[in-house]
Every structure is written in structure tokens, then in C-alpha cells.
Design a protein around this motif. Structure first.
Motif, mmCIF file in Angstrom:
data_model
loop_
_atom_site.group_PDB
_atom_site.id
_atom_site.type_symbol
_atom_site.label_atom_id
_atom_site.label_comp_id
_atom_site.label_asym_id
_atom_site.label_seq_id
_atom_site.Cartn_x
_atom_site.Cartn_y
_atom_site.Cartn_z
ATOM 1 N N VAL A 1 0.850 -1.198 0.000
ATOM 2 C CA VAL A 1 0.000 0.000 0.000
ATOM 3 C C VAL A 1 0.882 1.243 0.000
ATOM 4 C CG1 VAL A 1 -1.864 -1.185 1.239
ATOM 5 C CG2 VAL A 1 -0.168 0.147 2.519
ATOM 6 N N LYS A 2 0.322 2.314 -0.498
ATOM 7 C CA LYS A 2 1.107 3.539 -0.638
ATOM 8 C C LYS A 2 0.325 4.739 -0.122
ATOM 9 C CE LYS A 2 3.748 6.155 -3.974
ATOM 10 N NZ LYS A 2 4.008 6.512 -5.367
ATOM 11 N N GLU A 3 1.033 5.656 0.491
ATOM 12 C CA GLU A 3 0.409 6.929 0.865
ATOM 13 C C GLU A 3 0.550 7.890 -0.311
ATOM 14 O OE1 GLU A 3 0.536 9.272 4.872
ATOM 15 O OE2 GLU A 3 2.214 9.976 3.674
ATOM 16 N N VAL B 1 -0.649 -8.468 6.378
ATOM 17 C CA VAL B 1 0.403 -7.509 6.713
ATOM 18 C C VAL B 1 0.458 -6.450 5.620
ATOM 19 C CG1 VAL B 1 2.856 -7.258 7.293
ATOM 20 C CG2 VAL B 1 1.727 -9.482 7.570
ATOM 21 N N VAL B 2 0.315 -5.185 5.982
ATOM 22 C CA VAL B 2 0.466 -4.152 4.963
ATOM 23 C C VAL B 2 1.915 -3.684 4.935
ATOM 24 C CG1 VAL B 2 -1.920 -3.381 4.856
ATOM 25 C CG2 VAL B 2 -0.378 -2.312 6.491
ATOM 26 N N VAL B 3 2.432 -3.523 3.715
ATOM 27 C CA VAL B 3 3.841 -3.236 3.506
ATOM 28 C C VAL B 3 3.966 -1.970 2.676
ATOM 29 C CG1 VAL B 3 5.945 -4.139 2.466
ATOM 30 C CG2 VAL B 3 4.307 -5.709 3.486
ATOM 31 N N SER B 4 4.876 -1.090 3.071
ATOM 32 C CA SER B 4 5.030 0.129 2.298
ATOM 33 C C SER B 4 6.453 0.661 2.372
ATOM 34 C CB SER B 4 4.058 1.202 2.817
ATOM 35 O OG SER B 4 3.995 2.266 1.911
ATOM 36 N N ASN C 1 0.576 7.084 9.374
ATOM 37 C CA ASN C 1 -0.780 7.617 9.507
ATOM 38 C C ASN C 1 -1.743 6.976 8.527
ATOM 39 O OD1 ASN C 1 -1.444 9.479 11.419
ATOM 40 N ND2 ASN C 1 -0.284 11.121 10.391
ATOM 41 N N SER C 2 -1.300 6.889 7.273
ATOM 42 C CA SER C 2 -2.153 6.312 6.239
ATOM 43 C C SER C 2 -2.230 4.796 6.371
ATOM 44 C CB SER C 2 -1.648 6.689 4.845
ATOM 45 O OG SER C 2 -1.750 8.078 4.678
#
Ligand SMILES: Cc1cc2nc3c(=O)[nH]c(=O)nc-3n(C[C@H](O)[C@H](O)[C@H](O)COP(=O)(O)OP(=O)(O)OC[C@H]3O[C@@H](n4cnc5c(N)ncnc54)[C@H](O)[C@@H]3O)c2cc1C
Ligand SMILES: Nc1ncnc2c1ncn2[C@@H]1O[C@H](COP(=O)(O)O)[C@@H](O)[C@H]1O
Lengths: 259, 320
Positions: free
Chosen positions: A7-9, A58-61, A69-70
């Protein structure tokens, strides 16, 4: 089943965006949000997890630390953990270092499935998964409009220029989802409260064994040389509806002899 | 320059966007080769001289029968290794984008995407990439070779230069893991009813309609205007409307006299399919939606309020 979701902000998608003329990079100083397309990927991961006995999402960025925050929005939706690679040396990364860094964190996690969103609203690339799958040496399916996982096999329906394909691949694999694959849930109040307490790990490049020169602008294969104004689009009139928009549209269509 | 162009084909027809890229490559200096993979590769290869290729590599093997990216990455990598191409160009498509991104990682090569032009400034290759919803045009370069470029679909017209090419058959070896994904089924989504490509007026609906049943608002307006109904990929993929009505990169390219976009954000992949309409009207509640940057008349407002009233007013006028 363990699922990693990239995921990306991104800068607020409902506000005007600009490139900093000095750095030739996107101005990220304003409000930021979780990339809309990535909420579909998170939602799909949550559905798969809910359907399996012991799943983990698991979200990875890769982004500056403030992006946590995002990422918390994904945790509020129901993801279990967040993993963020935050390092100044990563600034200005194109697809080469971004895929290098994400492949390194994802390898450590050894997930059964890697999901990505349709495209990042700031880059409009719709490309990253190809590079990521290559580095992970995993099979790849993009533009998924439906996804089922059963007995270690993922089955995907996806749109191309020639209609729909149905593709089957063994796990682990990389799948990028279309933003029409589902209707992402809104985080509940309980989810939002709980998100703060979920594990959120921040890593530097050294923890992944990636040299600063292999990241950021230095590790990229492309560069922006200069910026030009777009060619003129002709005249555009935009009006706010004050209750008379329908009348104004009729007038416009009638002047153009469309009625 | 020594350029390799990937040419995708379906049912023996090479993709227009790839032929356009071939013409662009031929207009720059140096030698131009093309690569065609999969069934009928040789037949397709034989035609590509006309569009600017001097040599065409044809790779036909069972592993390349389905239009999947990873085996093609193996083929292109081998060609680059053997012939030393310094530039690899692709016309955008779902398949080509996946190939390009994977090639970048495999070769640690620079990839510029979404290009609308490519030129030589002295001996420096410069690509033109519209960014942020086409609100700025970036001139982009490469710092790592080979230089990979993915072009926006529909911007480069094929040019018939009447040449002929040497066709070279290649037998690629394909990695085990590149072949793990398998195509089970292909559904061409054959169109029902008249094609929207012929329509003078198109009223198109997007996710802003909120629910599939609200497409009736779009149908009513289209009927009042004597036009056809179009849709975005978002609503087609969600099953709200048939694929045959989809406008955009993976759908139809339309050039009506009037295009009314309702609840459509105007994403670049939609824009490439309808930007050549003579007049574009947009109704969207978000003032910052990209569609407002390229419409002739935009209305910021709720389509549920505006459209039924508009339909009613048009009906009154045309029946009176
Ligand atoms: C490889 C690839 C190929 C693609 N091919 C295509 C293609 O061929 N065609 C295509 O269309 N897309 C395509 N896309 C998808 C494209 O990027 C967008 O996701 C899609 O066009 C968005 O559709 P939309 O405008 O309906 O939805 P959204 O982007 O969600 O926009 C909905 C809009 O409706 C507005 N709205 C909401 N409620 C209201 C209301 N009550 N009144 C008025 N306005 C309202 C919102 O403000 C918003 O702007 C492709 C993407 C990729 C990655
Ligand atoms: N820096 C990043 N960190 C994590 N995921 C990313 C990042 N950039 C892109 N992605 C993922 O890759 C998808 C496609 O991005 P892009 O190719 O840039 O349009 C996004 O929807 C995200 O899922």
C-alpha cells in the motif's frame, strides 16, 4: 494464509497536485491519504483471511515515517500489522529501487500471497507488480476483477484489451487487483481505536541489507530532466450547480444543435 | 541506437499501438528490430517490415501460446543478451505493461512509461511523459541501460513505409517459474446490440451513479438525445454494464460529436478512449476530478439532481 498487501500513501486525491519546480518531484507537503486503489487490495486480503482458518494480513510500504498515519487506515479496516521501510536514502525512487526494497521486506515475511492495488494515484504507473513478481520469482496476474484461492491455487478473472481472461496460478504469487473487485469496507469506530495498538514496525534500508546507492534517485534507472506546461486544451467552462444546471446544459446543447 | 520493439498480436493482427511504436523507432537513428511471440508469430513477423522493422524475431513455442507476460520476459532478455539492444520499446497494453515492468527488474534497466513521444537531443534519448492527469509534461531520460519505454496507447499512428524485414526464428528457453501461471479461459465479451463506435452522441456513466440500477438515468438521457450508452471500466468490471460499452484503454475508442460523462472521474485510461470527441460535457460532484481539465462544459453537482431534470427538459423541447 499469510497475505502481504503493498500500500502507498498518496497526496489527497480530491485536492490539486503539483510538481515542485526545484526538485522536479511531486509536492507531498499537503494532506495525504491511503491510495484509493489500495483499499480494494486490503479489502480483498481481509475477505480471504476471513474465509481461512488462520490468516494474517500484513500491509507493507516504502515511504517516509509519517506515512504510518495512512497505513493505520488499513489497520483500522482490519489488517493485522504494518511494515514500513522509511529511509531518507529512498527518496526519489522509481520502479527499480521501489521493487527492490519491497521484494526484500516481502521475502522476509514469506507470504502465501502478495496483493497490490490497481495503480498509485500519484504515479499512475500500474506497473510495480511486474517488477516485484520478477524479483520474488513468483507468478503474476494483474487487473484482477475476481479472485478465489483454494488448495494452494489462485484463480483470477481479469480484463484485457480483448475481453476477459481466467488465469490460474499456484501460491505464492503476486496479484494486482482492479478497483472494481470489491466495495472496500469503512473502518468501524472500534477498528479505528484498535489500529493504534496493532504492531507497526519501521525499518531502515540497512536492516534489509540494501545500500543507500541502490535506493532512491541513485538506485533508479530514470530521471526527470525538465517540466513543460501541457499543450493548450482549448476552452473549458466549469460551472457549479446552483439548481439551474439542467437549464444551462439544455441551452449549451441547443446552441451546439444537439437537440 | 539499436532498438527492439515488442509487437503484441491477437488472431494474427498486430496491435496498432505497437505498430505506431515501430514507426517511431524507425524515425529515430540506428537499427530497428521487432519481436513477436506466440501462435502465428511467423506470419505476423513477415508483415512488420512495412511498418519500419529491419529484422523481426519470431518466437513460437507452447509456453508462449497464452498471452501471459513472464515467458515473454525470458524471450526478450535472451534477445538483448545476444544482440545487445540498447533500447526496448513497447506500446501500452495490459500484457506489455507487465512485460516492461518485469524486464526493468530483470535487467536493472530504466523504465519510462506513459510516453506520448520520444526524441533524440544530440545523442541523448528524451521521452515525453504527461503526469498528474496530464497537467504537466515531463521530459524524462534514462540513467541505466537498456532503456525501456512504454508508450501511451493510441498516440502513435502506424506508418506504412513499405519495407521488408528479415524474419529470424528463435527458440527460447523459458524459466520454470515463468510458466507457473496458466490461462484457463478467454471470453471475448462479444458485443450485443449496435456498436458505440458508430454513435454521434454518447452518454456515459461511471461509478458516480452509485448503483447498477441507476444506469437507467443514463439510458433515459441517451434516449432523449438519440444517443448510445457508454461506461467506464470500473462499472463494467463491477458487472453494472456490459463490456461492449466500455470506453477507454482496454475498451473502445470513440469519436462522437458529443460525449456526456456522468459520474466519471476521467482517469487517463478512460480519457484515451474518448478525448477526440468533438464536444465533451461532464457532470461530477468533485470540482477536482480530472475530467474537468479536458471537458468543454463541466457541471459540478449531483448527477441524481441534474440528469433527470435535464432529460425531462430535453423531452419537452423535442416533443414540442
Ligand atoms: C491497465 C488499465 C486499463 C484501464 N482501462 C480502462 C478503460 O478502458 N476504461 C476506463 O474507463 N477505465 C480504465 N481503467 C481504470 C481507470 O484507471 C479508472 O479506475 C476508471 O476509469 C474509473 O472509473 P469511474 O470514473 O467510473 O470511477 P471513479 O474514478 O471512482 O469516479 C467516479 C466519479 O463519480 C463522481 N461522483 C460520485 N458521486 C457522484 C454524484 N452523485 N454526482 C456526480 N458525480 C459523482 C466522483 O466525484 C468521481 O469523480 C484502466 C486502468 C488500468 C490500470
Ligand atoms: N512505495 C510503495 N510502497 C508500497 N506499495 C507501493 C508503493 N508504490 C506502489 N505500491 C503498490 O503498487 C501499486 C501500483 O503502483 P504504481 O505502479 O506506482 O501505480 C499500488 O497500488 C500499490 O499497491
Amino acid at each position: 494464509m499469510k497475505i502481504a498487501v503493498c500500500v502507498k500513501e498518496v497526496p489527497d486525491t480530491t485536492a490539486p497536485r503539483r510538481v515542485d519546480p526545484e526538485t522536479l518531484r511531486l509536492d507531498r507537503s499537503g494532506e495525504a491519504t491511503l491510495n484509493p486503489g489500495d483499499t480494494s487490495a486490503v479489502e480483498e486480503a481481509l475477505r480471504l483471511k476471513e474465509a481461512s482458518a488462520n490468516g494474517e494480513v500484513v500491509v507493507v510500504s516504502m515511504a517516509p515515517e509519517s506515512a504510518l498515519n495512512s497505513l493505520r487506515k488499513a489497520l483500522a479496516m482490519g489488517a493485522d500489522r504494518a511494515l514500513l521501510v522509511a529511509d531518507e536514502a529512498a527518496a526519489g525512487s522509481d520502479i527499480l529501487p521501489t521493487s527492490r526494497v519491497l521484494a526484500a521486506v516481502i521475502s522476509r515475511e514469506a507470504p502465501d500471497l502478495v496483493l497490490l492495488g490497481q495503480q498509485a494515484s500519484d504515479s499512475d504507473g500500474a506497473l510495480l507488480w511486474g517488477a516485484l513478481a520478477e524479483r520474488l520469482e513468483m507468478p503474476l496476474v494483474s487487473q484482477a476483477t475476481s479472485l478465489t484461492v483454494e488448495d494452494g491455487t489462485a484463480t483470477v478473472r481479469r480484463q484485457t484489451e480483448f475481453g476477459y481472461d481466467v488465469i490460474e496460478t499456484p501460491l505464492p504469487c503476486v496479484i494486482a487487483v482492479s478497483d472494481a473487485i470489491n466495495e472496500p469496507r469503512y473502518p468501524s469506530l472500534k477498528g479505528i481505536m484498535g489500529a493504534r495498538k496493532k504492531p507497526q514496525e519501521t525499518l531502515g534500508l540497512d536492516a534489509l541489507g540494501i545500500a543507500p546507492s541502490a535506493a532512491g534517485a541513485a538506485g533508479s534507472g530514470t530521471q526527470v530532466l525538465s517540466l513543460d506546461a501541457p499543450p493548450s486544451r482549448g476552452e473549458t467552462t466549469v460551472i457549479e450547480d446552483d439548481g439551474t444546471a439542467a437549464e444551462k446544459l439544455v441551452e449549451f446543447l441547443s446552441e451546439g444543435k444537439y437537440l | 541506437m539499436s532498438t527492439l520493439v515488442f509487437v503484441e498480436h491477437h488472431d494474427r493482427a498486430p496491435q496498432e499501438s505497437a505498430l505506431g511504436v515501430l514507426g517511431k523507432a524507425a524515425s529515430l537513428e540506428g537499427d530497428v528490430a521487432a519481436v513477436v511471440c506466440g501462435e502465428h508469430a511467423r506470419e505476423v513477423a513477415a508483415e512488420l517490415g512495412r511498418y519500419g522493422a529491419q529484422r523481426v524475431f519470431a518466437a513460437d513455442a507452447p509456453a508462449l501460446a497464452a498471452p501471459l507476460p513472464q515467458p515473454r520476459v525470458d524471450v526478450i532478455t535472451a534477445l538483448i543478451g545476444e544482440h545487445g539492444f540498447d533500447t526496448v520499446l513497447l506500446g501500452s497494453s495490459v500484457l506489455a505493461a507487465d512485460i516492461a515492468a518485469a524486464l526493468a527488474a530483470r535487467l536493472e534497466a530504466g523504465l519510462n512509461y506513459g510516453l506520448v513521444d520520444l526524441r533524440l537531443d544530440g545523442d541523448r534519448l528524451v521521452g515525453v511523459q504527461p503526469i498528474l492527469g496530464d497537467s504537466a509534461y515531463a521530459n524524462v531520460g534514462w540513467t541505466a541501460t537498456p532503456r525501456l519505454a512504454l508508450f501511451r496507447s493510441g498516440v502513435l499512428e502506424p506508418r506504412d513505409v513499405g519495407g521488408s524485414a528479415d524474419v529470424i526464428n528463435v527458440s527460447p528457453s523459458v524459466h520454470e517459474w515463468s510458466q507457473a501461471a496458466r490461462l484457463l479461459e478467454q471470453d471475448r465479451g462479444e458485443s450485443e446490440g449496435p456498436s458505440i463506435e458508430e454513435a454521434d452522441i454518447i452518454v456515459a456513466g461511471g461509478r458516480g451513479l452509485g448503483a447498477p440500477e441507476h444506469f437507467s438515468i443514463v439510458e433515459d438521457l441517451a434516449q432523449a438525445l438519440g444517443g448510445a450508452v457508454g461506461a467506464t471500466r470500473a462499472v463494467v468490471d463491477a458487472g453494472w454494464y456490459p463490456y461492449s460499452t466500455q470506453v477507454g484503454q482496454t475498451g473502445k475508442t470513440v469519436t462522437p460529436k458529443l460525449y456526456v460523462a456522468c459520474g466519471i472521474s476521467g482517469a487517463i485510461q478512460h480519457k484515451v478512449g474518448m478525448q477526440n470527441a468533438s464536444v465533451i460535457v461532464a457532470i461530477n460532484k468533485d470540482r477536482n476530478a480530472p475530467i474537468f481539465d479536458y471537458c468543454d462544459l463541466g457541471v459540478v453537482g449531483d448527477l441524481h439532481q441534474i440528469m433527470p431534470k435535464l432529460t425531462e427538459l430535453i423531452r419537452q423541447r423535442t416533443s414540442g
